[in-house]
Design a protein around this motif. Sequence first.
Motif, PDB file in Angstrom:
ATOM      1  N   TYR A 150      50.129  37.169  34.019  1.00  0.00           N
ATOM      2  CA  TYR A 150      48.743  36.960  33.802  1.00  0.00           C
ATOM      3  C   TYR A 150      47.981  35.259  33.875  1.00  0.00           C
ATOM      4  CZ  TYR A 150      43.686  37.301  32.152  1.00  0.00           C
ATOM      5  OH  TYR A 150      42.411  37.142  32.168  1.00  0.00           O
ATOM      6  N   LEU A 151      48.748  34.486  32.921  1.00  0.00           N
ATOM      7  CA  LEU A 151      48.105  33.248  33.022  1.00  0.00           C
ATOM      8  C   LEU A 151      48.343  32.380  34.276  1.00  0.00           C
ATOM      9  CD1 LEU A 151      49.337  32.625  29.299  1.00  0.00           C
ATOM     10  CD2 LEU A 151      47.122  32.923  30.225  1.00  0.00           C
ATOM     11  N   GLN A 152      49.797  32.445  34.679  1.00  0.00           N
ATOM     12  CA  GLN A 152      50.213  31.967  35.848  1.00  0.00           C
ATOM     13  C   GLN A 152      49.409  32.097  37.034  1.00  0.00           C
ATOM     14  OE1 GLN A 152      52.364  29.414  36.625  1.00  0.00           O
ATOM     15  NE2 GLN A 152      51.796  29.571  38.568  1.00  0.00           N
ATOM     16  N   ARG A 153      49.061  33.618  37.132  1.00  0.00           N
ATOM     17  CA  ARG A 153      48.095  34.014  38.333  1.00  0.00           C
ATOM     18  C   ARG A 153      46.879  33.488  38.350  1.00  0.00           C
ATOM     19  NH1 ARG A 153      47.275  34.191  43.223  1.00  0.00           N
ATOM     20  NH2 ARG A 153      45.972  35.858  44.053  1.00  0.00           N
ATOM     21  N   ASN A 154      46.305  33.420  37.030  1.00  0.00           N
ATOM     22  CA  ASN A 154      44.821  32.841  36.752  1.00  0.00           C
ATOM     23  C   ASN A 154      44.719  31.515  36.994  1.00  0.00           C
ATOM     24  OD1 ASN A 154      42.790  35.012  36.070  1.00  0.00           O
ATOM     25  ND2 ASN A 154      44.340  35.585  34.727  1.00  0.00           N
ATOM     26  N   LEU A 155      45.620  30.604  36.480  1.00  0.00           N
ATOM     27  CA  LEU A 155      45.835  29.412  36.830  1.00  0.00           C
ATOM     28  C   LEU A 155      45.880  29.072  38.268  1.00  0.00           C
ATOM     29  CD1 LEU A 155      47.794  28.041  33.669  1.00  0.00           C
ATOM     30  CD2 LEU A 155      45.567  27.617  34.024  1.00  0.00           C
ATOM     31  N   ALA A 156      46.697  29.854  38.965  1.00  0.00           N
ATOM     32  CA  ALA A 156      47.123  29.562  40.376  1.00  0.00           C
ATOM     33  C   ALA A 156      45.772  29.883  41.306  1.00  0.00           C
ATOM     34  CB  ALA A 156      48.042  30.298  40.997  1.00  0.00           C
ATOM     35  N   THR A 157      44.910  30.417  40.635  1.00  0.00           N
ATOM     36  CA  THR A 157      43.504  30.791  41.391  1.00  0.00           C
ATOM     37  C   THR A 157      42.717  29.352  41.510  1.00  0.00           C
ATOM     38  OG1 THR A 157      42.204  31.534  39.616  1.00  0.00           O
ATOM     39  CG2 THR A 157      43.341  33.059  41.134  1.00  0.00           C
ATOM     40  N   ARG A 158      42.850  28.446  40.481  1.00  0.00           N
ATOM     41  CA  ARG A 158      42.023  27.063  40.540  1.00  0.00           C
ATOM     42  C   ARG A 158      42.719  25.896  40.577  1.00  0.00           C
ATOM     43  NH1 ARG A 158      37.572  28.783  37.252  1.00  0.00           N
ATOM     44  NH2 ARG A 158      36.695  30.417  38.326  1.00  0.00           N
ATOM     45  N   LEU A 159      44.102  26.007  40.423  1.00  0.00           N
ATOM     46  CA  LEU A 159      45.086  24.857  40.515  1.00  0.00           C
ATOM     47  C   LEU A 159      45.992  24.782  41.530  1.00  0.00           C
ATOM     48  CD1 LEU A 159      45.485  24.491  36.792  1.00  0.00           C
ATOM     49  CD2 LEU A 159      43.814  23.306  37.962  1.00  0.00           C
ATOM     50  N   PRO A 160      46.420  24.009  42.120  1.00  0.00           N
ATOM     51  CA  PRO A 160      47.681  23.811  42.964  1.00  0.00           C
ATOM     52  C   PRO A 160      48.881  24.468  42.270  1.00  0.00           C
ATOM     53  CG  PRO A 160      46.613  21.682  42.811  1.00  0.00           C
ATOM     54  CD  PRO A 160      45.914  22.475  41.680  1.00  0.00           C
ATOM     55  N   ALA A 161      49.857  25.089  43.096  1.00  0.00           N
ATOM     56  CA  ALA A 161      50.699  25.828  42.246  1.00  0.00           C
ATOM     57  C   ALA A 161      51.549  24.725  41.298  1.00  0.00           C
ATOM     58  CB  ALA A 161      51.771  26.309  43.570  1.00  0.00           C
ATOM     59  N   TRP A 162      51.759  23.505  41.608  1.00  0.00           N
ATOM     60  CA  TRP A 162      52.750  22.803  40.628  1.00  0.00           C
ATOM     61  C   TRP A 162      51.766  22.722  39.383  1.00  0.00           C
ATOM     62  CZ3 TRP A 162      51.244  18.188  38.887  1.00  0.00           C
ATOM     63  CH2 TRP A 162      50.088  17.419  39.528  1.00  0.00           C
ATOM     64  N   GLN A 163      50.613  22.594  39.399  1.00  0.00           N
ATOM     65  CA  GLN A 163      49.652  22.301  38.176  1.00  0.00           C
ATOM     66  C   GLN A 163      49.640  23.548  37.317  1.00  0.00           C
ATOM     67  OE1 GLN A 163      46.191  20.741  39.675  1.00  0.00           O
ATOM     68  NE2 GLN A 163      46.760  18.693  39.402  1.00  0.00           N
ATOM     69  N   ALA A 164      49.613  24.593  38.179  1.00  0.00           N
ATOM     70  CA  ALA A 164      49.433  26.071  37.371  1.00  0.00           C
ATOM     71  C   ALA A 164      50.823  26.211  36.675  1.00  0.00           C
ATOM     72  CB  ALA A 164      49.190  26.992  38.546  1.00  0.00           C
ATOM     73  N   VAL A 165      51.838  25.783  37.317  1.00  0.00           N
ATOM     74  CA  VAL A 165      53.124  26.010  36.511  1.00  0.00           C
ATOM     75  C   VAL A 165      53.361  25.150  35.324  1.00  0.00           C
ATOM     76  CG1 VAL A 165      55.778  25.541  36.997  1.00  0.00           C
ATOM     77  CG2 VAL A 165      54.364  26.770  38.664  1.00  0.00           C
ATOM     78  N   LEU A 166      52.724  23.934  35.572  1.00  0.00           N
ATOM     79  CA  LEU A 166      52.923  22.810  34.377  1.00  0.00           C
ATOM     80  C   LEU A 166      52.095  23.427  33.194  1.00  0.00           C
ATOM     81  CD1 LEU A 166      53.144  19.469  36.057  1.00  0.00           C
ATOM     82  CD2 LEU A 166      54.849  20.748  34.773  1.00  0.00           C
ATOM     83  N   GLY A 167      50.758  24.171  33.649  1.00  0.00           N
ATOM     84  CA  GLY A 167      49.719  24.326  32.733  1.00  0.00           C
ATOM     85  C   GLY A 167      50.312  25.401  32.048  1.00  0.00           C
ATOM     86  N   GLN A 168      50.848  26.502  32.532  1.00  0.00           N
ATOM     87  CA  GLN A 168      51.353  27.672  31.868  1.00  0.00           C
ATOM     88  C   GLN A 168      52.820  27.482  30.908  1.00  0.00           C
ATOM     89  OE1 GLN A 168      54.070  29.888  32.020  1.00  0.00           O
ATOM     90  NE2 GLN A 168      55.124  28.757  33.762  1.00  0.00           N
ATOM     91  N   SER A 169      53.550  26.488  31.170  1.00  0.00           N
ATOM     92  CA  SER A 169      54.571  26.188  30.734  1.00  0.00           C
ATOM     93  C   SER A 169      54.358  25.108  29.318  1.00  0.00           C
ATOM     94  CB  SER A 169      55.661  25.287  31.663  1.00  0.00           C
ATOM     95  OG  SER A 169      54.953  23.771  31.807  1.00  0.00           O
ATOM     96  N   GLU A 170      52.959  24.630  29.543  1.00  0.00           N
ATOM     97  CA  GLU A 170      52.662  23.696  28.206  1.00  0.00           C
ATOM     98  C   GLU A 170      52.135  24.509  27.204  1.00  0.00           C
ATOM     99  OE1 GLU A 170      52.847  20.680  27.663  1.00  0.00           O
ATOM    100  OE2 GLU A 170      54.096  20.445  29.423  1.00  0.00           O
ATOM    101  N   LEU A 171      51.956  25.756  27.362  1.00  0.00           N
ATOM    102  CA  LEU A 171      51.674  26.915  26.349  1.00  0.00           C
ATOM    103  C   LEU A 171      52.897  27.161  25.347  1.00  0.00           C
ATOM    104  CD1 LEU A 171      49.385  29.376  28.187  1.00  0.00           C
ATOM    105  CD2 LEU A 171      48.769  27.658  26.418  1.00  0.00           C
TER     106      LEU A 171
END
Length: 174
Positions: A150-171
């Motif tokens: 859920y979180l990775q997919r939603n972040l990936a809709t708005r961010l480049p893949a590397w930023q989405a990975v970093l974003g969900q990993s920070e949780l």
Amino acid sequence: MSDTRTSPDSRLALHWRILIVFACTVLAWLFLYHGALLGREYDRPTHVARAILTTVLVVPLVVAARRLLDRRPWTGLGLPSLRTGWRRLLLGMACWLIPAAVGFALCLGFGWVEIRLRASATDALGVAALLVVLVFLYEALPEELVFRGYLQRNLATRLPAWQAVLGQSELPPL
């Protein structure tokens, strides 16, 4: 003037959707671990109950969030089919098992640990198999579905893949 709570298609803004799913997931885990419902002591029946309840709470949470908050189909999460998913599951298990076995062998070899079976090998293998299922239901499936689904997919809709990975990993991990 635009409303910051919703996106142009009338869905809640991405950060609210992520916050809601993350908060509900954390509350579910806290309730199941710290709640008085099951107690805080460890025993096998409690572990079984926690594992089943975690999956029963978290999976529908993600399904509902995808349908009600995202207003998108489940298939949009990009989860693999069962055929592909089982192969990936087995590969992931092997990737965990190899370094775990090496570490285990080193600890035994250097005498840092000692293992004595107090039950038959059959009983020990049965308990180990049950433990694998419980870890899958209590930790692996819910965490992967929430974080990498859920979180990775939603972040990936708005961010480049590397930023989405970093974003969900920070949780923080649950």
